[in-house]
Design an enzyme around this catalytic site. Structure first.
Site, PDB file in Angstrom:
ATOM      1  N   TYR A  56      18.356  -2.255  49.906  1.00 45.49           N
ATOM      2  CA  TYR A  56      17.169  -2.768  50.591  1.00 45.49           C
ATOM      3  C   TYR A  56      17.010  -4.275  50.343  1.00 45.49           C
ATOM      4  O   TYR A  56      16.763  -5.058  51.268  1.00 45.49           O
ATOM      5  CB  TYR A  56      15.950  -2.007  50.078  1.00 45.49           C
ATOM      6  CG  TYR A  56      14.639  -2.266  50.773  1.00 45.49           C
ATOM      7  CD1 TYR A  56      14.370  -1.725  52.023  1.00 45.49           C
ATOM      8  CD2 TYR A  56      13.646  -3.008  50.145  1.00 45.49           C
ATOM      9  CE1 TYR A  56      13.148  -1.929  52.643  1.00 45.49           C
ATOM     10  CE2 TYR A  56      12.417  -3.223  50.756  1.00 45.49           C
ATOM     11  CZ  TYR A  56      12.172  -2.680  52.003  1.00 45.49           C
ATOM     12  OH  TYR A  56      10.958  -2.882  52.609  1.00 45.49           O
ATOM     13  N   LYS A  89      17.073  -7.301  53.069  1.00 49.32           N
ATOM     14  CA  LYS A  89      15.863  -8.087  53.280  1.00 49.32           C
ATOM     15  C   LYS A  89      16.092  -9.579  53.042  1.00 49.32           C
ATOM     16  O   LYS A  89      15.497 -10.427  53.724  1.00 49.32           O
ATOM     17  CB  LYS A  89      14.732  -7.572  52.380  1.00 49.32           C
ATOM     18  CG  LYS A  89      14.205  -6.202  52.793  1.00 49.32           C
ATOM     19  CD  LYS A  89      13.784  -6.168  54.246  1.00 49.32           C
ATOM     20  CE  LYS A  89      13.006  -4.916  54.604  1.00 49.32           C
ATOM     21  NZ  LYS A  89      12.650  -4.874  56.039  1.00 49.32           N
TER      22      LYS A  89
END
Length: 306
Positions: free
Chosen positions: A165, A169
């Site tokens: 993640y 991001k």
């Protein structure tokens, strides 16, 4: 203070069936935008399907707005192309893209297999690129576009158990930086939203009383600004619980080492000067760093630049 409106504008919100995406879609629709609500309707980890997108589109229509839904998987170019085609058929244009779709597959990196790593980066990072690419030429031709990437403090600063993640991001910040440069002369402004809100992704992580403060609506207020006519470009806007801030990357002024001192030992000996924040700058493109270093080297040797 004039009201921010989107009358005549068309927006696509990916992952718009729940949580932040739903809030973004409703906020834009309430201010006059026509919406394409995209969502596969799956669970937080991206499994399954449902009617989430159509439910939100129906809610917008019931309130007097205009909206259609689409269940495109943002990682599939053909499905995204169909979503854009349906948007054009219904509304004739797309002015705003909110790349919000995402999934979680949290594990420590030691326990994470590459399938979980790739699944998350595919949706967040590659999915945002696929959706943006599908609209890029259209926005260039119309000389107008507002695009938002959804980043996260998990990538900007790090968060245990979220290597996949976090990588995605932070990758979106780099994607934003480049598109800001390439889209500027075409009236395309590209920003990133770094949200903190009480959604399905935060369940079980934050105490219930604190969660009540973290409304999705407070985050959507920031999103609406980032896609407005007077939006900035290349801004990472952080939003949560009514708080708003900006994340910016600065580079220290650093030092110059002459050729005979360009060794690991001299780097180590000068690390305090290297990381000294005095004189730090915020660059907008990579070439600025190159020119800074060249200027220091040229000054040492008495070489004139330009």
């Amino acid at each position: 203070m004039s009201e921010i409106r989107f009358d005549g504008r068309v927006a696509i919100v990916t992952g718009g069936g729940n949580g932040l995406g739903r809030s973004h879609a409703l906020a834009l629709a309430s201010r006059g935008a026509r919406l394409v609500v995209n969502d596969m309707g799956g669970s937080v980890d991206g499994v399954g399907s449902g009617s989430a997108a159509e439910d939100v589109a129906a809610e917008i229509r019931a309130a007097g707005g205009e909206a259609i839904s689409h269940t495109a998987n943002v990682t599939r170019e053909d499905e995204v192309a169909d979503m854009v085609a349906q948007a054009m058929k219904a509304f004739g244009q797309v002015d705003i893209l909110v790349n919000n779709a995402g999934i979680l597959r949290d594990k420590s990196f030691a326990k994470m297999d590459m399938a979980d790593f790739n699944a998350v980066t595919s949706v967040h990072l590659t999915g945002s690129a696929i959706c943006t690419k599908a609209l890029w030429d259209h926005m260039r031709e119309r000389q107008y576009g507002r695009i938002v990437m959804t980043s996260s403090s998990s990538g900007i600063y790090g968060n245990f158990g979220q290597a996949n993640y976090g990588a995605a991001k932070m990758g979106l910040v780099g994607f934003m930086n480049v598109l800001h440069l390439e889209g500027a002369k075409y009236g395309i402004r590209v920003n990133a939203l770094s949200p903190t809100a009480a959604t399905r992704m935060t369940e079980g992580l934050i105490p219930e009383e604190a969660l009540k403060l973290m409304t999705v609506e407070s985050v959507s207020a920031g999103l609406v600004y980032l896609v407005s006519d007077d939006a900035p470009s290349r801004l990472v806007l952080c939003a949560g619980a009514g708080g708003y801030a900006a994340t910016r990357v600065y580079e220290t002024d650093g030092i110059y080492l002459p050729p005979e001192q360009q060794t690991p030992e001299h780097v180590a000996a000068n690390i305090d000067a290297i990381i000294d924040p005095a004189g730090q700058q915020m660059f907008e493109q990579g070439g600025q760093q190159t020119m800074k270093f060249l200027a220091k080297a040229a000054a040492h040797f008495g070489v004139k630049l330009g």
